[in-house]
Design an enzyme around this catalytic site. Sequence first.
Site, short mmCIF file in Angstrom:
data_model
loop_
_atom_site.label_atom_id
_atom_site.label_comp_id
_atom_site.label_asym_id
_atom_site.label_seq_id
_atom_site.Cartn_x
_atom_site.Cartn_y
_atom_site.Cartn_z
N TYR A 133 -1.52 -0.40 -10.35
CA TYR A 133 -1.85 -1.74 -9.86
C TYR A 133 -3.12 -2.25 -10.51
O TYR A 133 -3.83 -1.48 -11.16
CB TYR A 133 -2.01 -1.73 -8.33
CG TYR A 133 -2.79 -0.54 -7.83
CD1 TYR A 133 -4.18 -0.55 -7.82
CD2 TYR A 133 -2.13 0.61 -7.39
CE1 TYR A 133 -4.89 0.53 -7.37
CE2 TYR A 133 -2.84 1.71 -6.94
CZ TYR A 133 -4.23 1.67 -6.93
OH TYR A 133 -4.94 2.76 -6.50
N GLU A 159 3.36 4.32 -10.81
CA GLU A 159 3.14 3.20 -9.88
C GLU A 159 1.66 2.84 -9.97
O GLU A 159 0.80 3.54 -9.42
CB GLU A 159 3.50 3.61 -8.45
CG GLU A 159 3.58 2.45 -7.48
CD GLU A 159 4.18 2.88 -6.15
OE1 GLU A 159 3.41 3.36 -5.30
OE2 GLU A 159 5.40 2.72 -5.97
N TYR A 219 0.84 -1.19 0.00
CA TYR A 219 0.00 0.00 0.00
C TYR A 219 0.88 1.25 0.00
O TYR A 219 1.85 1.34 0.77
CB TYR A 219 -0.91 0.02 1.24
CG TYR A 219 -1.97 -1.04 1.23
CD1 TYR A 219 -3.20 -0.82 0.60
CD2 TYR A 219 -1.74 -2.29 1.81
CE1 TYR A 219 -4.19 -1.81 0.58
CE2 TYR A 219 -2.72 -3.28 1.80
CZ TYR A 219 -3.94 -3.03 1.17
OH TYR A 219 -4.90 -4.02 1.14
N SER A 220 0.52 2.21 -0.85
CA SER A 220 1.24 3.48 -0.88
C SER A 220 0.98 4.23 0.42
O SER A 220 -0.16 4.29 0.91
CB SER A 220 0.78 4.33 -2.06
OG SER A 220 1.06 3.70 -3.28
N CYS A 276 -0.24 7.53 -10.15
CA CYS A 276 -0.52 6.40 -9.26
C CYS A 276 -2.00 6.06 -9.32
O CYS A 276 -2.86 6.95 -9.32
CB CYS A 276 -0.12 6.77 -7.83
SG CYS A 276 -0.25 5.39 -6.66
#
Length: 340
Positions: free
Chosen positions: A340, A338, A142-143, A298
Amino acid sequence: MAAVTAAVSFPSTNSTSFTTRTSIISPERITFKKVSFYYPDVSSGGRVVSVRAQVTTEAPAKVVKESKKNDEGVVVNKFKPKEPYIGRCLLNTKITGDDAPGETWHMVFSTEGEVPYREGQSIGVIPDGVDKNGKPHKLRLYSIASSALGDFGDSKTVSLCVKRLVYTNEKGELVKGVCSNFLCDMKPGAEVKITGPIGKEMLKPKDPDATIIMLATGTGIAPFRSFLWKMFFERHEDYKEFEKMKETYPDNFRLDFAVSGEQTNENGEKMYIQTRMAEYAKELWELLKKDNTFVYMCGLKGMEKGIDDIMVSLAAADGIDWIEYKRQLKKSEQWNVEVY
């Protein structure tokens, strides 16, 4: 490439000799062998002389690339899955309304200063319990959503922004994400296993005058919250913090939202992040020509393609191949993704 110096001696019967030195720069390996040749001698005619070459090579000096990012002293992987840090939940608050299509939670964990993260890094969380094979669950990344000082300003906490994952699969079964539900259901005082910190991709630039373009979808906003806290303030009274930043620093911070379920553009199309960015495409392209502009992206995988679609034609108008130009931006640490 090697710098090669050769020294050659020519002996004679009169014990006279001469030595010559020459330097050769060659990208290839050079091999000198012992050889024989004739040279004229006025006293004894021709004679055979041995030539020996002494070769020394010097490796070229290593060129150390200086990073444009604030990476000095950054710690990575201090805590690993086999020996995670055990923190505690201090706060867990739902930040979406009851009528929202999903739940997003903001949570704060204690670290007692033992997890020395930097803005832009991530941590791993290992949920309690075991998987269907009876093995401990694997960590999820997790960021980090807080600046290095943390939400309480004492460098002893770390914050996350997590969306509860719940969906119906093709069999009509309700599926709940293991780690997201573990975190969203967590009560203050509960223990949490933390690994990391990890990552250098999303670290802020060193240049205090850099232009930073932040693009996010959903909880991809997390690392940018950490950036903005670091840049503008370290404490808050409520969760209207981005709007407050915009009001307080109108010349330094611009904020826009793209809410696909509620907003449309002038053509009536749903407002996705690439739709919103298209409104600023020319301005964005001009910024990307500067060597102190840094892009951070992100969120959901695939969001980058929408931005590519916008930039291709703008770059082409200047005779530039956008994909190659983006590759150069990436190489110079100015394009950071970044997803996901």
